[in-house]
Design a protein around this motif. Structure first.
Motif, PDB file in Angstrom:
ATOM      1  N   GLN A   2       0.824  -1.211   0.000  1.00  0.00           N
ATOM      2  CA  GLN A   2       0.000   0.000   0.000  1.00  0.00           C
ATOM      3  C   GLN A   2       0.854   1.254   0.000  1.00  0.00           C
ATOM      4  O   GLN A   2       0.499   2.265  -0.617  1.00  0.00           O
ATOM      5  N   ALA A   3       1.972   1.181   0.695  1.00  0.00           N
ATOM      6  CA  ALA A   3       2.790   2.374   0.883  1.00  0.00           C
ATOM      7  C   ALA A   3       3.481   2.824  -0.399  1.00  0.00           C
ATOM      8  O   ALA A   3       3.553   4.023  -0.679  1.00  0.00           O
ATOM      9  N   ALA A   4       3.987   1.889  -1.191  1.00  0.00           N
ATOM     10  CA  ALA A   4       4.846   2.257  -2.330  1.00  0.00           C
ATOM     11  C   ALA A   4       4.162   3.202  -3.316  1.00  0.00           C
ATOM     12  O   ALA A   4       4.702   4.274  -3.620  1.00  0.00           O
ATOM     13  N   PRO A   5       2.976   2.877  -3.850  1.00  0.00           N
ATOM     14  CA  PRO A   5       2.358   3.819  -4.795  1.00  0.00           C
ATOM     15  C   PRO A   5       1.899   5.113  -4.139  1.00  0.00           C
ATOM     16  O   PRO A   5       1.985   6.184  -4.755  1.00  0.00           O
ATOM     17  N   LEU A   6       1.409   5.020  -2.904  1.00  0.00           N
ATOM     18  CA  LEU A   6       0.920   6.234  -2.242  1.00  0.00           C
ATOM     19  C   LEU A   6       2.073   7.164  -1.886  1.00  0.00           C
ATOM     20  O   LEU A   6       1.972   8.393  -2.050  1.00  0.00           O
ATOM     21  N   ALA A   7       3.180   6.626  -1.396  1.00  0.00           N
ATOM     22  CA  ALA A   7       4.340   7.455  -1.067  1.00  0.00           C
ATOM     23  C   ALA A   7       4.920   8.099  -2.326  1.00  0.00           C
ATOM     24  O   ALA A   7       5.341   9.257  -2.298  1.00  0.00           O
ATOM     25  N   GLU A   8       4.945   7.350  -3.425  1.00  0.00           N
ATOM     26  CA  GLU A   8       5.444   7.931  -4.672  1.00  0.00           C
ATOM     27  C   GLU A   8       4.559   9.090  -5.119  1.00  0.00           C
ATOM     28  O   GLU A   8       5.061  10.141  -5.554  1.00  0.00           O
ATOM     29  N   LEU A   9       3.249   8.925  -5.012  1.00  0.00           N
ATOM     30  CA  LEU A   9       2.336  10.004  -5.372  1.00  0.00           C
ATOM     31  C   LEU A   9       2.549  11.218  -4.477  1.00  0.00           C
ATOM     32  O   LEU A   9       2.540  12.373  -4.945  1.00  0.00           O
ATOM     33  N   ALA A  10       2.767  10.990  -3.175  1.00  0.00           N
ATOM     34  CA  ALA A  10       3.017  12.098  -2.253  1.00  0.00           C
ATOM     35  C   ALA A  10       4.313  12.816  -2.617  1.00  0.00           C
ATOM     36  O   ALA A  10       4.390  14.052  -2.581  1.00  0.00           O
ATOM     37  N   ARG A  11       5.347  12.077  -2.978  1.00  0.00           N
ATOM     38  CA  ARG A  11       6.625  12.713  -3.371  1.00  0.00           C
ATOM     39  C   ARG A  11       6.448  13.540  -4.636  1.00  0.00           C
ATOM     40  O   ARG A  11       7.035  14.614  -4.776  1.00  0.00           O
ATOM     41  N   LEU A  12       5.640  13.031  -5.561  1.00  0.00           N
ATOM     42  CA  LEU A  12       5.389  13.777  -6.794  1.00  0.00           C
ATOM     43  C   LEU A  12       4.679  15.094  -6.491  1.00  0.00           C
ATOM     44  O   LEU A  12       5.074  16.159  -6.995  1.00  0.00           O
ATOM     45  N   SER A  36       1.787   7.407 -11.205  1.00  0.00           N
ATOM     46  CA  SER A  36       1.487   8.547 -10.342  1.00  0.00           C
ATOM     47  C   SER A  36       1.144   9.791 -11.152  1.00  0.00           C
ATOM     48  O   SER A  36       0.272  10.576 -10.758  1.00  0.00           O
ATOM     49  N   LEU A  37       1.826   9.973 -12.273  1.00  0.00           N
ATOM     50  CA  LEU A  37       1.563  11.163 -13.092  1.00  0.00           C
ATOM     51  C   LEU A  37       0.153  11.110 -13.682  1.00  0.00           C
ATOM     52  O   LEU A  37      -0.525  12.141 -13.778  1.00  0.00           O
ATOM     53  N   ALA A  38      -0.300   9.920 -14.049  1.00  0.00           N
ATOM     54  CA  ALA A  38      -1.660   9.780 -14.565  1.00  0.00           C
ATOM     55  C   ALA A  38      -2.688  10.100 -13.476  1.00  0.00           C
ATOM     56  O   ALA A  38      -3.721  10.737 -13.739  1.00  0.00           O
ATOM     57  N   LEU A  39      -2.416   9.688 -12.243  1.00  0.00           N
ATOM     58  CA  LEU A  39      -3.298  10.021 -11.128  1.00  0.00           C
ATOM     59  C   LEU A  39      -3.318  11.530 -10.900  1.00  0.00           C
ATOM     60  O   LEU A  39      -4.387  12.123 -10.680  1.00  0.00           O
ATOM     61  N   ARG A  58      10.077   5.573 -15.058  1.00  0.00           N
ATOM     62  CA  ARG A  58      10.279   6.765 -15.880  1.00  0.00           C
ATOM     63  C   ARG A  58      10.671   7.941 -14.995  1.00  0.00           C
ATOM     64  O   ARG A  58      10.078   8.163 -13.932  1.00  0.00           O
ATOM     65  N   ALA A  59      11.666   8.677 -15.461  1.00  0.00           N
ATOM     66  CA  ALA A  59      12.033   9.913 -14.779  1.00  0.00           C
ATOM     67  C   ALA A  59      11.047  11.005 -15.171  1.00  0.00           C
ATOM     68  O   ALA A  59      10.687  11.143 -16.345  1.00  0.00           O
ATOM     69  N   ILE A  96       4.452  29.554 -13.933  1.00  0.00           N
ATOM     70  CA  ILE A  96       3.767  28.380 -14.456  1.00  0.00           C
ATOM     71  C   ILE A  96       4.598  27.135 -14.163  1.00  0.00           C
ATOM     72  O   ILE A  96       5.799  27.104 -14.435  1.00  0.00           O
ATOM     73  N   SER A  97       3.957  26.115 -13.609  1.00  0.00           N
ATOM     74  CA  SER A  97       4.630  24.840 -13.373  1.00  0.00           C
ATOM     75  C   SER A  97       4.551  23.984 -14.638  1.00  0.00           C
ATOM     76  O   SER A  97       3.516  23.952 -15.319  1.00  0.00           O
ATOM     77  N   HIS A  98       5.643  23.316 -14.939  1.00  0.00           N
ATOM     78  CA  HIS A  98       5.727  22.436 -16.105  1.00  0.00           C
ATOM     79  C   HIS A  98       6.211  21.064 -15.655  1.00  0.00           C
ATOM     80  O   HIS A  98       6.851  20.934 -14.618  1.00  0.00           O
ATOM     81  N   TYR A  99       5.944  20.077 -16.481  1.00  0.00           N
ATOM     82  CA  TYR A  99       6.452  18.734 -16.197  1.00  0.00           C
ATOM     83  C   TYR A  99       6.516  17.944 -17.500  1.00  0.00           C
ATOM     84  O   TYR A  99       5.800  18.244 -18.459  1.00  0.00           O
ATOM     85  N   ARG A 100       7.363  16.958 -17.528  1.00  0.00           N
ATOM     86  CA  ARG A 100       7.351  15.983 -18.616  1.00  0.00           C
ATOM     87  C   ARG A 100       8.147  14.756 -18.205  1.00  0.00           C
ATOM     88  O   ARG A 100       9.056  14.833 -17.371  1.00  0.00           O
ATOM     89  N   SER A 101       7.789  13.623 -18.793  1.00  0.00           N
ATOM     90  CA  SER A 101       8.524  12.395 -18.574  1.00  0.00           C
ATOM     91  C   SER A 101       9.653  12.285 -19.590  1.00  0.00           C
ATOM     92  O   SER A 101       9.552  12.814 -20.706  1.00  0.00           O
ATOM     93  N   LEU A 102      10.713  11.596 -19.207  1.00  0.00           N
ATOM     94  CA  LEU A 102      11.868  11.431 -20.068  1.00  0.00           C
ATOM     95  C   LEU A 102      12.020   9.974 -20.479  1.00  0.00           C
ATOM     96  O   LEU A 102      11.829   9.064 -19.663  1.00  0.00           O
ATOM     97  N   GLU A 103      12.381   9.765 -21.733  1.00  0.00           N
ATOM     98  CA  GLU A 103      12.784   8.428 -22.151  1.00  0.00           C
ATOM     99  C   GLU A 103      14.081   8.060 -21.419  1.00  0.00           C
ATOM    100  O   GLU A 103      14.865   8.946 -21.050  1.00  0.00           O
ATOM    101  N   PRO A 104      14.318   6.770 -21.195  1.00  0.00           N
ATOM    102  CA  PRO A 104      15.491   6.373 -20.402  1.00  0.00           C
ATOM    103  C   PRO A 104      16.817   6.938 -20.903  1.00  0.00           C
ATOM    104  O   PRO A 104      17.650   7.376 -20.105  1.00  0.00           O
ATOM    105  N   ASP A 105      17.040   6.936 -22.223  1.00  0.00           N
ATOM    106  CA  ASP A 105      18.315   7.440 -22.748  1.00  0.00           C
ATOM    107  C   ASP A 105      18.483   8.929 -22.461  1.00  0.00           C
ATOM    108  O   ASP A 105      19.568   9.388 -22.079  1.00  0.00           O
TER     109      ASP A 105
END
Length: 261
Positions: free
Chosen positions: A109-119, A168-171, A191-192, A201-210
């Motif tokens: 339970q903690a892993a996805p919720l903690a990740e969302l909180a960090r985001l 988490s980003l989709a949530l 994904r980073a 303005i706040s911005h965000y994007r995911s990065l491909e691994p490379d």
């Protein structure tokens, strides 16, 4: 009772879990026909906790929305008991919530919720960060050819780097759009996610691994542009072109500053 002693008594009452004040504090106050001293104290006691809960709901709207009022308030109450406010500003009350979740809930339970909180906390940090002086495309256009190999850059203060193993980003996007939450899911590949502020303005994007590896190497580890190209040696003659393309994107996003600035 001296004023300083009374202030300490009142502070201890507000911070304590018992809504019933001790006899000395109650005796120091006068009630009225409309409101007794006990009732007035209870109002302060409850209002203080409600303000703390309100601050946490404001800092973690997606966690709140995903859990619902009852579960979030129970989590928040346990967190406040373990991490009472230590700062004059409630802005920092929720700084340890993600770590608390890791220890408070079972790992599944903690892993996805903690990740969302960090985001969510990262979005707040990005918005509050110092401005910094971004390196611009115009400045890069004026850089002498002999200066390119030794070019070093760093992330601007607002840039937050989050590694997401869950959706988490989709949530977060669903909550922002007031859509129904998708189910929590593990990503096929971590994904980073970059979060930063440009102006107000706040911005965000995911990065491909490379790209994530390249940006982390150059802006965090400290590679020079020549070292970045060397890391892309498997691309052969296309290495400088790919490195320059990524650098152009990072500058266009407003992520970088010159090393030492």
């Amino acid at each position: 009772m001296r004023l300083t002693d009374w202030q300490r008594e009142f502070e201890a009452y507000l911070l304590g879990s018992d809504p019933t004040a001790n006899p000395a504090l109650r005796a120091s106050l006068l009630g009225s026909p409309a409101l007794s001293a006990e009732q007035g104290l209870a109002i302060y006691h409850n209002a203080y906790r409600e303000r703390l809960l309100e601050a946490l709901r404001g800092d973690y709207p997606t966690v709140h929305g995903w859990l619902g009022d009852a579960e979030f308030d129970a989590l928040a109450a346990a967190y406040i008991a373990a991490h009472p406010s230590r700062h004059f500003s409630l802005r920092w009350l929720g700084a340890e919530l993600a770590s608390f979740i890791d220890s408070y809930l079972v790992p599944q339970q903690a892993a996805p919720l903690a990740e969302l909180a960090r985001l969510e906390w990262a979005f707040g940090l990005a918005f509050d960060a110092a401005e910094g002086v971004p390196l611009t495309l115009e400045q890069m256009a004026g850089l002498a050819a002999e200066d390119w190999p030794n070019l070093q850059v760093r992330l601007l203060p607002s840039v937050q780097w989050q590694l997401c193993r869950y959706n988490s980003l989709a949530l977060w996007r669903a909550n922002k759009a007031q859509d129904a939450f998708p189910g929590s899911a593990v990503l096929e590949q971590p994904r980073a996610c970059l979060i930063w502020r440009h102006g107000l303005i706040s911005h965000y994007r995911s990065l491909e691994p490379d790209e994530a590896t390249a940006l982390h190497g150059m802006a965090v580890v400290g590679w020079s542009f020549a070292e970045l190209c060397a890391q892309l040696s498997e691309l052969g003659d296309n290495a400088p072109q790919q490195a320059a393309s990524w650098l152009h994107q990072w500058l266009s996003d407003g992520l970088l500053r010159r090393h030492g600035q």
